[in-house]
Design an enzyme around this catalytic site. Structure first.
Site, PDB file in Angstrom:
ATOM      1  N   TYR A  54       0.862  -1.190   0.000  1.00  0.00           N
ATOM      2  CA  TYR A  54       0.000   0.000   0.000  1.00  0.00           C
ATOM      3  C   TYR A  54       0.888   1.227   0.000  1.00  0.00           C
ATOM      4  CZ  TYR A  54      -4.982  -0.908   0.399  1.00  0.00           C
ATOM      5  OH  TYR A  54      -6.277  -1.203   0.119  1.00  0.00           O
ATOM      6  N   GLU A  56      -0.432   4.886  -0.598  1.00  0.00           N
ATOM      7  CA  GLU A  56      -1.153   6.140  -0.857  1.00  0.00           C
ATOM      8  C   GLU A  56      -0.205   7.328  -0.720  1.00  0.00           C
ATOM      9  OE1 GLU A  56      -2.576   3.741   1.004  1.00  0.00           O
ATOM     10  OE2 GLU A  56      -4.774   3.863   0.889  1.00  0.00           O
ATOM     11  N   ASP A 199      -6.665  13.207 -25.302  1.00  0.00           N
ATOM     12  CA  ASP A 199      -6.707  11.811 -24.865  1.00  0.00           C
ATOM     13  C   ASP A 199      -6.094  10.991 -25.993  1.00  0.00           C
ATOM     14  OD1 ASP A 199      -7.314   9.193 -24.327  1.00  0.00           O
ATOM     15  OD2 ASP A 199      -9.374   9.573 -23.689  1.00  0.00           O
ATOM     16  N   THR A 225      -4.087   5.695 -21.931  1.00  0.00           N
ATOM     17  CA  THR A 225      -3.998   4.377 -21.315  1.00  0.00           C
ATOM     18  C   THR A 225      -2.635   3.817 -21.718  1.00  0.00           C
ATOM     19  OG1 THR A 225      -5.172   3.534 -23.232  1.00  0.00           O
ATOM     20  CG2 THR A 225      -6.451   3.774 -21.214  1.00  0.00           C
ATOM     21  N   LYS A 228      -2.678  -0.003 -24.955  1.00  0.00           N
ATOM     22  CA  LYS A 228      -3.103  -0.097 -26.357  1.00  0.00           C
ATOM     23  C   LYS A 228      -1.851  -0.110 -27.239  1.00  0.00           C
ATOM     24  CE  LYS A 228      -7.714   1.816 -25.521  1.00  0.00           C
ATOM     25  NZ  LYS A 228      -7.803   2.572 -24.270  1.00  0.00           N
ATOM     26  N   ARG A 234      -2.386  -2.864 -18.187  1.00  0.00           N
ATOM     27  CA  ARG A 234      -3.610  -2.038 -18.140  1.00  0.00           C
ATOM     28  C   ARG A 234      -3.458  -0.960 -17.089  1.00  0.00           C
ATOM     29  NH1 ARG A 234      -6.918  -4.899 -21.268  1.00  0.00           N
ATOM     30  NH2 ARG A 234      -8.451  -3.234 -21.204  1.00  0.00           N
TER      31      ARG A 234
HETATM   32  N1  DSN Z   1     -12.537   0.297 -24.628  1.00  0.00           N
HETATM   33  C1  DSN Z   1     -11.621   1.208 -25.249  1.00  0.00           C
HETATM   34  C2  DSN Z   1     -11.527   0.983 -26.714  1.00  0.00           C
HETATM   35  O1  DSN Z   1     -11.744  -0.141 -27.126  1.00  0.00           O
HETATM   36  O2  DSN Z   1     -11.233   1.886 -27.468  1.00  0.00           O
HETATM   37  C3  DSN Z   1     -11.934   2.610 -24.958  1.00  0.00           C
HETATM   38  O3  DSN Z   1     -12.221   2.751 -23.596  1.00  0.00           O
END
Ligand code: DSN
Length: 448
Positions: A54, A56, A199, A225, A228, A234
């Site tokens: 932990y 924080e 984004d 994120t 991707k 993730r």
């Molecule tokens: N679920 C993501 C995507 O597939 O683009 C976006 O949040």
């Protein structure tokens, strides 16, 4: 990731299911453009003993003891993010993209403030103000759209911004196949006094690989994120640019406070370590070559599909993604395309298209992309081969149509699914998919 021998001993059911999913990933063509395969190093860091802690707070300022090692890990991840994206501030604690985006709202808006983002069925994201998302409920959301050709309608966005004077504007979305107009949005934000948040979740791997313009000179805040095109675990990162600090010197502190204690509790330190490892990988020449190939593959796939009469929104792509307009087969036919492709082991997702004539659950498009296939080593010749398979499969959905009445749709689609699973031509494509997957093995050292 090792052999999972302890999972096998202790939890046979989960062991079996992980094995089943590994087989699915290995033996299919993963073409959902937001998915990818991390390296085993990223997986090992993310699956490490760091899950036990932990922490924080932030490096040097924690609420619990025993964080001197975690501090070093988080500081390393932050330094790598700043260097790779060329920004002065990064927060690597967000659990994923949706909390990261919400944290941006918390940092720069008050509930009820006006915000703008790309409309959902025009390729936008839920967290950019869609009505069913908390962001659409707690803020006054003014969506902007794409034009008839599928490109972002800058003039509409400009006039909406001047009329409504939003506090925050989002640029960057989830189903847009063209370069994002960061410069134009920065001018709009400048004119109406808004914060501009980019984004770049979908394209961050392309940005660091030099295949998409970076938002760093245009936006005040950048979110991404990490799982991707960036090919990490993730999670997510929020960054503030030099421009953001010029607009509001307290912005980094506001973001830190919005992440913790505003939205989150203890950071997932194992994921932070996985993000650090992924950022190191993304800084290599090999990653640049990967990003180049992702786009080359996407263009090759787009050209090969177009040659076969498949209709693409905007007619092609600048990035890792393609959006197929399925309306030539009928309205709301995305799910039929998705199910038929899945019967052959090709995974895509049904998606809305600009001006969607059906609904988000029965949309008229298919979104697909090349990040995961490129990680397996596939190149242009394989894209040509895959385009042939996709167009063959599409020929099998002729004659089916989405029932107009909602009642009975599920049964009709279930019966369509059965038809596809017993279709001899689709079975022949499935064989070709398996053969292609064997030529480009995945996680071949991983034995369960
Ligand atoms: N679920 C993501 C995507 O597939 O683009 C976006 O949040």
């Amino acid at each position: 990731m090792g052999t999972l021998s302890d999972v096998k001993k202790q939890d046979a059911e989960i062991f079996e299911l992980i094995g089943e999913e590994l087989a699915r990933q290995r033996d299919g063509l993963e073409m959902i453009p937001s998915e990818n395969f991390t390296s085993e190093a990223v997986m090992q860091a993310s699956g490490s003993i760091l899950t036990n802690k932990y922490s924080e707070g932030y490096p040097g300022h924690r609420y619990y003891g025993g964080n001197h090692v975690i501090d070093k890990i988080e500081a390393l991840a932050v330094e790598r993010a700043k260097k790779l994206f060329g920004v002065p501030y990064a927060n690597v604690q967000p659990y994923s993209g949706s909390p990261a985006n919400f944290e941006v709202y918390m940092a720069v808006c008050d509930p009820g403030d006006t915000i703008m983002g790309q409309n959902l069925s025009d390729g936008g994201h839920l967290t950019h103000g869609f009505k069913t998302s908390a962001t659409g409920r707690f803020y006054k959301s003014i969506p902007y759209h794409v034009n008839k050709e599928g490109y972002i309608d800058i003039e509409e966005a400009r006039s909406l911004a001047m009329q409504n004077k939003p506090r925050l504007i989002w640029v960057g979305s989830t189903a847009y196949t063209r370069e994002f107009p960061f410069k134009e949005f920065s001018e709009i934000a400048e004119e109406c006094g808004a914060y501009l948040a980019a984004d770049i979740s979908h394209i961050s791997g392309l940005v660091v690989g030099g295949m998409h313009k970076s938002p760093k000179d245009y936006a005040h805040v950048v979110t991404t994120t990490t799982h991707k095109t960036l090919r990490g675990p993730r999670g997510a990162i929020i960054m503030v640019t030099e421009k953001g600090i010029r607009k509001d010197p307290e912005l980094p502190e506001k973001i830190d406070k919005a992440v913790f204690p505003g939205m989150q509790g203890g950071p997932h330190d194992h994921i932070v370590a996985g993000i650090a490892t992924a950022l190191l990988e993304a800084s290599t020449p090999e990653f640049k070559a990967y990003a180049r190939q992702v786009v080359a593959n996407s263009r090759a796939l787009g050209n090969a599909l177009s040659e076969r009469g498949v209709r693409l929104v905007t007619g092609g792509t600048d990035n890792h993604m393609l959006l197929i307009d399925m309306t030539p087969f009928g309205v709301g036919m995305g799910v039929f395309g998705q199910e038929a492709l899945e019967a052959a082991g090709i995974t895509v997702n049904k998606n809305t298209i600009p001006g969607e004539p059906s609904s988000p659950f029965f949309p008229s498009g298919i979104r697909l992309g090349t990040p995961a296939l490129t990680t397996r080593g596939m190149q242009e010749p394989e894209m040509e081969e895959i385009a042939g398979m996709i167009s063959k499969i599409f020929s099998r959905i002729n004659g089916y149509s989405l029932p107009q009445k909602k009642e009975g749709r599920s049964e009709y689609i279930e019966s369509f699914r059965k038809d596809m699973r017993s279709d001899k031509e689709i079975a022949a494509v499935r064989e070709r998919v398996l053969e292609l997957c064997r030529r480009f093995p995945l996680y071949n050292k991983m034995a369960l």
